[in-house]
Design a protein around this motif. Sequence first.
Motif, PDB file in Angstrom:
ATOM      1  N   GLU A   1     -14.740  -9.376  43.537  1.00  9.69           N
ATOM      2  CA  GLU A   1     -13.886  -8.566  42.670  1.00  9.69           C
ATOM      3  C   GLU A   1     -13.234  -7.434  43.465  1.00  9.69           C
ATOM      4  OE1 GLU A   1     -14.360  -5.629  38.824  1.00  9.69           O
ATOM      5  OE2 GLU A   1     -15.722  -7.337  38.991  1.00  9.69           O
TER       6      GLU A   1
ATOM      7  N   VAL B   1     -10.283  -8.714  45.496  1.00 14.73           N
ATOM      8  CA  VAL B   1      -9.093  -8.938  44.669  1.00 14.73           C
ATOM      9  C   VAL B   1      -8.447  -7.609  44.299  1.00 14.73           C
ATOM     10  CG1 VAL B   1      -8.269  -9.809  42.443  1.00 14.73           C
ATOM     11  CG2 VAL B   1      -9.912 -11.156  43.774  1.00 14.73           C
TER      12      VAL B   1
ATOM     13  N   SER C   1      -6.885 -14.069  42.890  1.00 16.70           N
ATOM     14  CA  SER C   1      -8.168 -14.228  42.195  1.00 16.70           C
ATOM     15  C   SER C   1      -9.120 -14.998  43.098  1.00 16.70           C
ATOM     16  CB  SER C   1      -8.000 -14.964  40.863  1.00 16.70           C
ATOM     17  OG  SER C   1      -7.634 -16.317  41.083  1.00 16.70           O
TER      18      SER C   1
END
Length: 127
Positions: free
Chosen positions: A16, A19, A62
């Motif tokens: 995460e 990204v 992503s």
Amino acid sequence: MTAEKEVEALERQRFEAQVKRDYAVLEKVLGDDLVYTHGDGHENTKAEYIQSIRDGKSQYGSIEIDALNVRAYNDDKTAVVNGTIRITSPPKPDGSTIVARIKYVVVQIKDRKKGWQVVLWQAQKQA
């Protein structure tokens, strides 16, 4: 929480952060002696890898986890992770994206002061 669960959560948090370009998280979870080997074979140190994200050389629209396996060793101070992810590039001007399937191996160690640290990333692009 078991070492396996801690490391699995860290893997998700790290993806995460890649990204979202969350450099504070990346600085925390990547070990100072990191060896980061990309799917095309080139290697980065921690500083080089984080800079590659800053410079836009490493871009992530992503990262989706298809498989994730964590094994703890050395009295829960070392973890070996292997898995499969799908990395989707940010959209190009025409709206298209590129999806790369990656098999990877990660080694993490638990530092008394810093917590879990990624010290090795090895990726292999899949067909």
